[in-house]
Design a protein around this motif. Structure first.
Motif, mmCIF file in Angstrom:
data_model
loop_
_atom_site.group_PDB
_atom_site.id
_atom_site.type_symbol
_atom_site.label_atom_id
_atom_site.label_comp_id
_atom_site.label_asym_id
_atom_site.label_seq_id
_atom_site.Cartn_x
_atom_site.Cartn_y
_atom_site.Cartn_z
ATOM 1 N N SER A 23 0.865 -1.142 0.119
ATOM 2 C CA SER A 23 0.000 0.143 0.201
ATOM 3 C C SER A 23 0.863 1.094 -0.173
ATOM 4 O O SER A 23 2.107 1.432 0.147
ATOM 5 C CB SER A 23 -1.014 0.173 1.481
ATOM 6 N N SER A 24 0.125 2.362 -0.414
ATOM 7 C CA SER A 24 0.858 3.763 -0.140
ATOM 8 C C SER A 24 1.277 4.129 1.062
ATOM 9 O O SER A 24 2.092 5.234 1.171
ATOM 10 C CB SER A 24 0.378 4.692 -1.245
ATOM 11 N N LEU A 25 0.504 3.589 1.700
ATOM 12 C CA LEU A 25 0.523 4.297 3.477
ATOM 13 C C LEU A 25 0.894 3.010 4.346
ATOM 14 O O LEU A 25 0.594 1.883 4.011
ATOM 15 C CB LEU A 25 -0.753 4.682 3.786
ATOM 16 N N THR A 26 1.592 3.140 5.502
ATOM 17 C CA THR A 26 1.690 2.289 6.540
ATOM 18 C C THR A 26 0.379 1.992 7.186
ATOM 19 O O THR A 26 -0.578 2.623 6.908
ATOM 20 C CB THR A 26 2.805 2.784 7.612
ATOM 21 N N VAL A 27 0.357 1.227 8.014
ATOM 22 C CA VAL A 27 -0.617 0.777 8.822
ATOM 23 C C VAL A 27 -0.918 1.897 9.880
ATOM 24 O O VAL A 27 -2.255 2.476 9.620
ATOM 25 C CB VAL A 27 -0.451 -0.324 9.833
ATOM 26 N N ALA A 28 -0.075 2.563 10.461
ATOM 27 C CA ALA A 28 -0.271 4.042 11.121
ATOM 28 C C ALA A 28 -0.903 5.050 10.218
ATOM 29 O O ALA A 28 -1.777 5.711 10.790
ATOM 30 C CB ALA A 28 0.912 4.317 11.995
ATOM 31 N N GLY A 29 -0.396 4.953 9.154
ATOM 32 C CA GLY A 29 -0.754 6.001 8.145
ATOM 33 C C GLY A 29 -2.126 6.149 7.662
ATOM 34 O O GLY A 29 -2.965 7.128 7.821
ATOM 35 N N TRP A 30 -2.342 4.873 7.387
ATOM 36 C CA TRP A 30 -3.722 4.536 6.915
ATOM 37 C C TRP A 30 -4.540 5.123 8.077
ATOM 38 O O TRP A 30 -5.820 5.519 8.007
ATOM 39 C CB TRP A 30 -3.931 3.017 6.793
ATOM 40 N N ILE A 31 -4.442 4.689 9.261
ATOM 41 C CA ILE A 31 -5.525 4.949 10.630
ATOM 42 C C ILE A 31 -5.689 6.235 10.682
ATOM 43 O O ILE A 31 -6.523 6.817 10.762
ATOM 44 C CB ILE A 31 -4.651 4.320 11.708
ATOM 45 N N ARG A 32 -4.563 7.223 10.514
ATOM 46 C CA ARG A 32 -4.178 8.533 10.641
ATOM 47 C C ARG A 32 -5.232 9.283 9.480
ATOM 48 O O ARG A 32 -5.928 9.796 9.815
ATOM 49 C CB ARG A 32 -2.867 8.996 10.679
ATOM 50 N N GLU A 33 -5.016 8.553 8.245
ATOM 51 C CA GLU A 33 -5.648 9.352 7.422
ATOM 52 C C GLU A 33 -7.124 9.139 7.472
ATOM 53 O O GLU A 33 -7.835 10.181 7.246
ATOM 54 C CB GLU A 33 -5.189 8.617 5.868
ATOM 55 N N ARG A 34 -7.667 7.732 7.566
ATOM 56 C CA ARG A 34 -9.015 7.862 7.880
ATOM 57 C C ARG A 34 -9.445 8.358 8.750
ATOM 58 O O ARG A 34 -10.760 8.957 8.855
ATOM 59 C CB ARG A 34 -9.374 6.272 7.891
ATOM 60 N N ARG A 35 -8.890 8.332 10.089
ATOM 61 C CA ARG A 35 -9.493 9.308 11.365
ATOM 62 C C ARG A 35 -9.551 10.905 10.956
ATOM 63 O O ARG A 35 -10.349 11.612 11.347
ATOM 64 C CB ARG A 35 -8.545 9.255 12.450
ATOM 65 N N LEU A 36 -8.587 11.494 10.258
ATOM 66 C CA LEU A 36 -8.512 12.798 9.987
ATOM 67 C C LEU A 36 -9.618 13.089 8.794
ATOM 68 O O LEU A 36 -10.401 14.033 8.932
ATOM 69 C CB LEU A 36 -7.263 13.337 9.353
ATOM 70 N N GLU A 37 -9.965 12.028 7.998
ATOM 71 C CA GLU A 37 -11.081 12.145 7.064
ATOM 72 C C GLU A 37 -12.319 12.229 7.893
ATOM 73 O O GLU A 37 -13.287 13.224 7.432
ATOM 74 C CB GLU A 37 -10.996 11.164 5.961
ATOM 75 N N ALA A 38 -12.393 11.468 8.721
ATOM 76 C CA ALA A 38 -13.757 11.383 9.550
ATOM 77 C C ALA A 38 -13.895 12.809 10.375
ATOM 78 O O ALA A 38 -15.086 13.295 10.434
ATOM 79 C CB ALA A 38 -13.812 10.225 10.458
ATOM 80 N N CYS A 39 -12.685 13.121 10.926
ATOM 81 C CA CYS A 39 -12.961 14.523 11.617
ATOM 82 C C CYS A 39 -13.415 15.447 10.616
ATOM 83 O O CYS A 39 -13.998 16.548 11.112
ATOM 84 C CB CYS A 39 -11.511 14.729 12.310
ATOM 85 N N ARG A 40 -12.717 15.306 9.573
ATOM 86 C CA ARG A 40 -12.945 16.669 8.515
ATOM 87 C C ARG A 40 -14.270 16.736 8.167
ATOM 88 O O ARG A 40 -15.127 17.884 8.156
ATOM 89 C CB ARG A 40 -12.130 16.574 7.230
ATOM 90 N N ARG A 41 -15.001 15.366 7.897
ATOM 91 C CA ARG A 41 -16.462 15.322 7.490
ATOM 92 C C ARG A 41 -17.293 16.077 8.637
ATOM 93 O O ARG A 41 -18.205 16.716 8.402
ATOM 94 C CB ARG A 41 -16.849 14.057 7.163
ATOM 95 N N ASP A 42 -16.862 15.682 9.998
ATOM 96 C CA ASP A 42 -17.825 16.093 10.995
ATOM 97 C C ASP A 42 -17.596 17.855 11.265
ATOM 98 O O ASP A 42 -18.595 18.459 11.454
ATOM 99 C CB ASP A 42 -17.430 15.518 12.325
ATOM 100 N N LEU A 43 -16.344 18.211 11.054
ATOM 101 C CA LEU A 43 -16.220 19.639 10.881
ATOM 102 C C LEU A 43 -16.900 20.507 10.027
ATOM 103 O O LEU A 43 -17.280 21.646 10.179
ATOM 104 C CB LEU A 43 -14.868 19.895 10.971
ATOM 105 N N ALA A 44 -17.080 19.803 8.667
ATOM 106 C CA ALA A 44 -17.805 20.460 7.852
ATOM 107 C C ALA A 44 -19.146 20.358 7.814
ATOM 108 O O ALA A 44 -20.061 21.158 7.154
ATOM 109 C CB ALA A 44 -17.302 20.028 6.429
ATOM 110 N N ASP A 45 -19.495 19.417 8.816
ATOM 111 C CA ASP A 45 -21.152 19.326 8.852
ATOM 112 C C ASP A 45 -21.675 20.333 9.652
ATOM 113 O O ASP A 45 -21.651 20.476 10.889
ATOM 114 C CB ASP A 45 -21.361 17.670 9.479
ATOM 115 N N PRO A 46 -22.777 21.032 9.140
ATOM 116 C CA PRO A 46 -23.540 22.157 9.927
ATOM 117 C C PRO A 46 -24.185 21.589 11.005
ATOM 118 O O PRO A 46 -24.306 22.119 12.126
ATOM 119 C CB PRO A 46 -24.535 22.836 9.009
ATOM 120 N N LEU A 47 -24.460 20.104 10.991
ATOM 121 C CA LEU A 47 -25.479 19.608 12.072
ATOM 122 C C LEU A 47 -24.603 19.173 13.044
ATOM 123 O O LEU A 47 -24.875 18.672 14.343
ATOM 124 C CB LEU A 47 -26.273 18.362 11.539
#
Length: 314
Positions: free
Chosen positions: A245-269
Motif C-alpha cells: 500500500s502507499s501508506l503504513t498501517v499507522a498512516g492509514w489509520i491516521r488518514e481515515r481518522r482525519l477524514e472522518a474528523c474533517r467530515r464532522d467539522l464540515a457538517d453544519p449539524l
C-alpha cells in the motif's frame, strides 16, 4: 441553492457540462436541434445533478486529464433512456435503475444513442473511504436491480434528488454524505462478493484489514498490534501486507481518522460539537496532537477549517 440551466444548442451544452463537472469533450450523435437541461446543487464538495438531454457522446480524454485538477468519482444513476459507459477496458450498459461509478482521473466515454435522463453524484475521491485499487476494479460495472444492495440504494438516491429543491443546506449536506457512505457500502459488498482467487489473496487481505480499520476508528487503542491480533497474524506480517500500500498501517489509520474528523467539522449539524469532542469521537484523544496532525494534513487548524470548509477546496 438549487440551480437549473438549459441549453438550446449543442455548443452551449458542451460548455455547460464542462463547467458543471470536469472538462469534457462531447459530440452530437445526430444533426439537428439539440436541447439539454441540468438541475442540481453543490453541497460543499459534493454535487448532485439531474441531467436531461438529447443523444450524445461524452469523453474524458488523456489530454484533458493531463491539465490537472482534483480527482473525483462520479456515480451515475440512469433514470430514463439507455447509456453505455466505457472505462478501464470495461463496458457497462446503463438501463433505468442501474448505477455505475467512474473516475475522472482516467479516460472514460459515455454514449447515449437517444434522449436520456440521469442523476450524477460527483465527489472528491477521498470521501469514499476505499482504496483506489478497490475502486479501479469496479469502474464501468453496472450495478442494477439484480444487485442485492443497488436495488434498494438506487431508489433512495433518486428520491433524495427529487427533494433537492426544497432541502435546506445542512440537511442536504448530511444526506449527500449519507449517499456517499451508501455507495461505499455498495462497492465494498461488490468486492467481497467476488470469488476468491489464489492470485489476489494478499490484496484481498489488505482490503479486509482496511475495512476493519474503518469500522474501528473510534477505538483509541487501534494500532498495529491490536489489528494483527484481530486477524490472527504476527504484527510483522501485518506490516508486510501493508508494504504493498502507499501508506503504513499507522498512516492509514491516521488518514481515515482525519477524514472522518474533517467530515464532522464540515457538517453544519455538528456545529454544536466541540472540536476536541470530534477528535475523541474518532480516536484522537489528545487535542493538541489532533490539531497538529490536522493542520499538517489539510493546511488549516480544525477551528479554521470549521469556519470555512470550502477554503481547502478552492
Amino acid at each position: 441553492m438549487y440551480q437549473i440551466e438549459e441549453a438550446n444548442s449543442f455548443s452551449q451544452w458542451r460548455d455547460m457540462i464542462s463547467s458543471t463537472f470536469v472538462p469534457l469533450e462531447a459530440e452530437q450523435v445526430r444533426s439537428g436541434p439539440f436541447t439539454g437541461r441540468i438541475g442540481g446543487r453543490i453541497l460543499q464538495d459534493v454535487g448532485i445533478m439531474r441531467l436531461e438531454a438529447d443523444a450524445q457522446t461524452v469523453r474524458r480524454s488523456p489530454a484533458l486529464i493531463a491539465r490537472g485538477g482534483t480527482g473525483h468519482y462520479k456515480l451515475s444513476l440512469q433514470l430514463a433512456g439507455h447509456g453505455l459507459l466505457l472505462q478501464d477496458g470495461r463496458e457497462a450498459v446503463l438501463s433505468p435503475g442501474d448505477v455505475a461509478i467512474y473516475d475522472t482521473q482516467r479516460p472514460y466515454t459515455l454514449n447515449f444513442d437517444s434522449s436520456f435522463e440521469s442523476l450524477v453524484l460527483m465527489f472528491p475521491q477521498h470521501l469514499l473511504g476505499l482504496s483506489s485499487e478497490d475502486v479501479s476494479e469496479l469502474t464501468a460495472v453496472s450495478m442494477g436491480q439484480g444487485n442485492r444492495l443497488a436495488g434498494a440504494i438506487a431508489p433512495f438516491i433518486a428520491s433524495i434528488a427529487g427533494q433537492l429543491p426544497e432541502l435546506k443546506s445542512p440537511i442536504g449536506h448530511r444526506l449527500a454524505m449519507n449517499i456517499v457512505d451508501l455507495l461505499s457500502t455498495l462497492l465494498a459488498d461488490e468486492i467481497y462478493s467476488r470469488p476468491d482467487s489464489g492470485t489476489d489473496n494478499h490484496a484481498r487481505m489488505l482490503r479486509r484489514i482496511q475495512h476493519h480499520i474503518e469500522a474501528n476508528l473510534a477505538d483509541p487503542l487501534l494500532g498495529p498490534d491490536a489489528i494483527a491480533a484481530a486477524h490472527h497474524m504476527a504484527t510483522r506480517t501485518l506490516h508486510k501486507i501493508f508494504s504493498a500500500s502507499s501508506l503504513t498501517v499507522a498512516g492509514w489509520i491516521r488518514e481515515r481518522r482525519l477524514e472522518a474528523c474533517r467530515r464532522d467539522l464540515a457538517d453544519p449539524l455538528c456545529a454544536h460539537v466541540g472540536i476536541g469532542q470530534i477528535g475523541v469521537r474518532w480516536g484522537l484523544i489528545d487535542a493538541a496532537h489532533f490539531s497538529r496532525i490536522f493542520r499538517a494534513a489539510f493546511g488549516a487548524s480544525p477551528s479554521n477549517y470549521r469556519q470555512d470548509p470550502g477554503a481547502l477546496m478552492r
